[in-house]
Write a protein that holds these residues in place. Structure first.
Motif, PDB file in Angstrom:
ATOM      1  N   LEU A 155     -33.940 -32.011  11.721  1.00 63.06           N
ATOM      2  CA  LEU A 155     -33.640 -31.186  12.886  1.00 63.06           C
ATOM      3  C   LEU A 155     -34.049 -29.732  12.698  1.00 63.06           C
ATOM      4  O   LEU A 155     -34.077 -28.955  13.652  1.00 63.06           O
ATOM      5  N   GLY A 156     -34.376 -29.341  11.473  1.00 67.63           N
ATOM      6  CA  GLY A 156     -34.829 -27.970  11.223  1.00 67.63           C
ATOM      7  C   GLY A 156     -33.790 -26.943  11.600  1.00 67.63           C
ATOM      8  O   GLY A 156     -32.608 -27.084  11.253  1.00 67.63           O
ATOM      9  N   ASP A 157     -34.214 -25.899  12.343  1.00 66.44           N
ATOM     10  CA  ASP A 157     -33.291 -24.819  12.662  1.00 66.44           C
ATOM     11  C   ASP A 157     -32.323 -25.170  13.787  1.00 66.44           C
ATOM     12  O   ASP A 157     -31.484 -24.353  14.173  1.00 66.44           O
ATOM     13  N   ARG A 158     -32.423 -26.396  14.314  1.00 64.59           N
ATOM     14  CA  ARG A 158     -31.419 -26.849  15.295  1.00 64.59           C
ATOM     15  C   ARG A 158     -30.184 -27.398  14.588  1.00 64.59           C
ATOM     16  O   ARG A 158     -29.176 -27.680  15.232  1.00 64.59           O
ATOM     17  N   LEU A 159     -30.275 -27.557  13.269  1.00 64.38           N
ATOM     18  CA  LEU A 159     -29.130 -27.929  12.454  1.00 64.38           C
ATOM     19  C   LEU A 159     -28.590 -26.676  11.791  1.00 64.38           C
ATOM     20  O   LEU A 159     -29.346 -25.932  11.147  1.00 64.38           O
ATOM     21  N   VAL A 160     -27.303 -26.406  11.952  1.00 68.89           N
ATOM     22  CA  VAL A 160     -26.698 -25.227  11.342  1.00 68.89           C
ATOM     23  C   VAL A 160     -25.437 -25.635  10.579  1.00 68.89           C
ATOM     24  O   VAL A 160     -24.840 -26.676  10.844  1.00 68.89           O
ATOM     25  N   VAL A 161     -25.075 -24.790   9.621  1.00 66.19           N
ATOM     26  CA  VAL A 161     -23.797 -24.911   8.926  1.00 66.19           C
ATOM     27  C   VAL A 161     -23.010 -23.638   9.214  1.00 66.19           C
ATOM     28  O   VAL A 161     -23.513 -22.721   9.882  1.00 66.19           O
ATOM     29  N   ASN A 162     -21.778 -23.573   8.727  1.00 65.94           N
ATOM     30  CA  ASN A 162     -20.965 -22.398   9.062  1.00 65.94           C
ATOM     31  C   ASN A 162     -21.617 -21.100   8.601  1.00 65.94           C
ATOM     32  O   ASN A 162     -21.453 -20.059   9.230  1.00 65.94           O
ATOM     33  N   ASP A 163     -22.389 -21.148   7.507  1.00 67.93           N
ATOM     34  CA  ASP A 163     -23.077 -19.951   7.029  1.00 67.93           C
ATOM     35  C   ASP A 163     -24.004 -19.373   8.096  1.00 67.93           C
ATOM     36  O   ASP A 163     -24.207 -18.155   8.178  1.00 67.93           O
ATOM     37  N   ASP A 164     -24.589 -20.264   8.917  1.00 71.95           N
ATOM     38  CA  ASP A 164     -25.574 -19.833   9.910  1.00 71.95           C
ATOM     39  C   ASP A 164     -24.946 -19.296  11.194  1.00 71.95           C
ATOM     40  O   ASP A 164     -25.546 -18.456  11.876  1.00 71.95           O
ATOM     41  N   TYR A 261     -27.776 -31.232  22.896  1.00 73.27           N
ATOM     42  CA  TYR A 261     -27.144 -29.989  22.448  1.00 73.27           C
ATOM     43  C   TYR A 261     -28.218 -29.011  21.993  1.00 73.27           C
ATOM     44  O   TYR A 261     -29.335 -29.407  21.635  1.00 73.27           O
ATOM     45  N   ASP A 262     -27.846 -27.734  21.993  1.00 74.85           N
ATOM     46  CA  ASP A 262     -28.755 -26.722  21.442  1.00 74.85           C
ATOM     47  C   ASP A 262     -28.742 -26.747  19.919  1.00 74.85           C
ATOM     48  O   ASP A 262     -29.761 -26.494  19.280  1.00 74.85           O
ATOM     49  N   TYR A 263     -27.549 -27.023  19.355  1.00 74.44           N
ATOM     50  CA  TYR A 263     -27.406 -27.063  17.902  1.00 74.44           C
ATOM     51  C   TYR A 263     -26.465 -28.193  17.506  1.00 74.44           C
ATOM     52  O   TYR A 263     -25.533 -28.540  18.245  1.00 74.44           O
ATOM     53  N   VAL A 264     -26.693 -28.723  16.306  1.00 72.90           N
ATOM     54  CA  VAL A 264     -25.710 -29.567  15.631  1.00 72.90           C
ATOM     55  C   VAL A 264     -25.133 -28.738  14.489  1.00 72.90           C
ATOM     56  O   VAL A 264     -25.878 -28.262  13.619  1.00 72.90           O
ATOM     57  N   LEU A 265     -23.821 -28.521  14.529  1.00 72.01           N
ATOM     58  CA  LEU A 265     -23.128 -27.745  13.498  1.00 72.01           C
ATOM     59  C   LEU A 265     -22.480 -28.720  12.518  1.00 72.01           C
ATOM     60  O   LEU A 265     -21.567 -29.457  12.871  1.00 72.01           O
ATOM     61  N   MET A 266     -22.986 -28.749  11.290  1.00 72.91           N
ATOM     62  CA  MET A 266     -22.486 -29.676  10.292  1.00 72.91           C
ATOM     63  C   MET A 266     -21.267 -29.081   9.589  1.00 72.91           C
ATOM     64  O   MET A 266     -21.357 -28.041   8.940  1.00 72.91           O
ATOM     65  N   ALA A 267     -20.135 -29.754   9.744  1.00 74.67           N
ATOM     66  CA  ALA A 267     -18.885 -29.295   9.129  1.00 74.67           C
ATOM     67  C   ALA A 267     -18.182 -30.479   8.486  1.00 74.67           C
ATOM     68  O   ALA A 267     -16.982 -30.682   8.643  1.00 74.67           O
ATOM     69  N   ALA A 268     -18.974 -31.270   7.752  1.00 74.69           N
ATOM     70  CA  ALA A 268     -18.468 -32.516   7.172  1.00 74.69           C
ATOM     71  C   ALA A 268     -18.128 -32.372   5.697  1.00 74.69           C
ATOM     72  O   ALA A 268     -18.264 -33.315   4.922  1.00 74.69           O
ATOM     73  N   GLY A 269     -17.673 -31.205   5.301  1.00 73.97           N
ATOM     74  CA  GLY A 269     -17.245 -31.009   3.918  1.00 73.97           C
ATOM     75  C   GLY A 269     -18.166 -30.100   3.130  1.00 73.97           C
ATOM     76  O   GLY A 269     -19.328 -29.871   3.506  1.00 73.97           O
ATOM     77  N   ARG A 270     -17.616 -29.582   2.024  1.00 75.29           N
ATOM     78  CA  ARG A 270     -18.361 -28.697   1.137  1.00 75.29           C
ATOM     79  C   ARG A 270     -18.139 -29.161  -0.303  1.00 75.29           C
ATOM     80  O   ARG A 270     -17.144 -28.799  -0.938  1.00 75.29           O
TER      81      ARG A 270
END
Length: 460
Positions: A155-164, A261-270
């Motif tokens: 997904l490239g830059d359409r995938l984000v994590v909380n840092d982004d 969606y515009d983005y997928v925000l991955m929040a599935a653990g660290r």
């Protein structure tokens, strides 16, 4: 090859690492702090502080939009200016990071080392290409990093994590949050309150770390009334379509949904950051995930002069626990081999949703069979109803016979404050009777706690 010698090497300059450094220096020992990334703790840069700034903006928007039941009406249209929201978050975030950088800059230059570190042996580190560090002991405080399954990487830059998220200049229109833990719930609800079209999906039935089924059901109802939240839902496919992501997901019952969606925000653990440390070159005994065996009370890796502090040890990945770990690991590394076990603190966790989630002491899932459970529903609790914050439940747990307070799980108003009171009660080993002897003012939300304690007392 440049070879440096020190008493204690510390890998990672986050909360745990910096606290460990101060503990070593307080013990009168030499220390070298090694960092490969940007200075400034995860909490200050991309974690607890900027997320609370986003939540504060969301709560302000929510309060304005829901003032009518109090008889307060807005004549004009309420509008969220996404650029101003993100601008304030960045400015305040940078201010918090600045305080951390002041601490780093105050350290002697010879005690700071830039570069990626790996173990050559128990007492020898390679840092970058040209430096080796000989240390009598080492504190590993490399923290954690977002987990991103392989299926999402195209997904490239359409995938984000909380840092982004905290680098956005403006708020997006639509975001899918994958993960229903504390991070996913906090960010998902905040974005929804700021006008973003949000979906939050959980592969399992976990919700904010809650184990009490009554509390979890109350939390689920409160959140689902506000934004699209689905548990037991699996993402089947996520495909980039230009600057959008088309996601296909299915419920446990097999019902499929496709949305964009515009983005997928991955929040599935660290998971802990262990990659690259080459712990296999040490005497540590590693499991199949590369995690070394460690004494939780001393934070010493079994059979080695290595200590693990903060998120990297996987025990309690919370900021206040990271600071406590750093102090313990740093002190033990400085006095090695004369290590000392720490006195345990009562577990405490808080999720800054609305209603808030809190846990103190024992979880419901760990209670003995004969434990007593006291309860209160905040729907008709006086002060909560006055403020129209009357959502959620609190359940308190006590030991049959002794009456000792064991812990609690809660979703509701002021949970961040009540959680502290309950954690202190657990650590002080108070009984339910002793807690009821404490003062309760009127009218306050804490009177709901008294109701739950009274309920437990009757059963005792």
């Amino acid at each position: 090859m440049n070879i440096l010698e020190t008493d204690v090497a510390i890998i990672g300059a986050g909360t745990a690492g910096m606290t460990a450094y101060r503990a070593v220096k307080s013990a009168g020992r030499k220390a070298i702090l090694i960092e490969s990334g940007p200075y400034g703790t995860m909490c200050a840069r991309v974690g607890c502080m900027p997320s609370k700034l986003l939540i504060a903006a969301a709560d302000a928007a929510h309060a304005v939009q829901h003032a009518a039941p109090f008889g307060v009406r807005m004549d004009g249209q309420t509008r969220v200016d996404g650029r101003q929201v993100m601008d304030r978050i960045k400015r305040e975030r940078d201010r918090f990071v600045g305080f951390v950088l002041e601490s780093i800059n105050a350290m002697p230059a010879e005690e700071k080392l830039r570069g990626r570190a790996c173990f050559l042996s128990d007492k020898l580190l390679q840092v970058g290409d040209n430096v080796q560090v000989k240390a009598a002991s080492t504190v590993v405080a490399t923290g954690s990093a977002p987990f991103v399954p392989d299926m999402y990487k195209p997904l490239g830059d359409r995938l984000v994590v909380n840092d982004d998220v905290f680098s956005w200049d403006d708020l997006p229109r639509r975001v899918l949050v994958v993960g229903t833990g504390p991070l996913g719930l906090e960010l998902g609800q905040a974005l929804a309150r700021l006008g973003v079209e949000v979906g939050v999906l959980g592969r399992g039935d976990g919700l904010g770390g809650i184990s009490d089924p009554v509390v979890k059901a109350s939390a689920l109802g409160a959140f689902q009334a506000e934004f699209d939240l689905r548990l037991n839902t699996e993402v089947l496919e996520a495909v980039r379509k230009g600057d959008e992501v088309e996601v296909r997901f299915a419920s446990k019952e097999g019902e499929e949904t496709t949305a964009r969606y515009d983005y997928v925000l991955m929040a599935a653990g660290r998971p802990p950051v262990l990659e690259g440390l080459q712990l296999q070159n040490t005497s540590a005994k590693l499991d199949d995930k590369g995690m070394p065996r460690m004494d939780v009370s001393t934070l010493q890796v079994e059979g080695t002069p290595i200590f693990m502090a903060g998120d990297v040890n996987g025990v309690r990945p919370l900021q206040h626990e990271a600071a406590d770990d750093g102090r313990v690991a740093g002190a033990n590394a400085a006095r090695f081999p004369d290590v000392q076990a720490r006195k345990g603190r009562a577990p405490l966790s808080i999720v800054f949703t609305d209603p808030q989630i809190a846990h103190a002491g024992a979880f419901f899932r760990t209670l003995p069979k004969n434990a007593v459970v006291g309860k209160v529903d905040f729907e008709n609790q006086g002060r909560s109803r006055i403020m129209l914050r009357n959502r959620g439940k609190l359940r308190v747990y006590a030991e049959q016979g002794s009456g000792r307070f064991l812990g609690a799980e809660m979703v509701g108003p002021a949970a961040e404050h009540i959680g502290h009171l309950l954690a202190w009660a657990v650590q002080a080993e108070l009984t339910v009777g002793q807690m009821l002897e404490m003062p309760f003012y009127h009218p306050v939300i804490e009177e709901g706690l008294r109701t739950a304690l009274r309920d437990a007392s009757k059963q005792l």
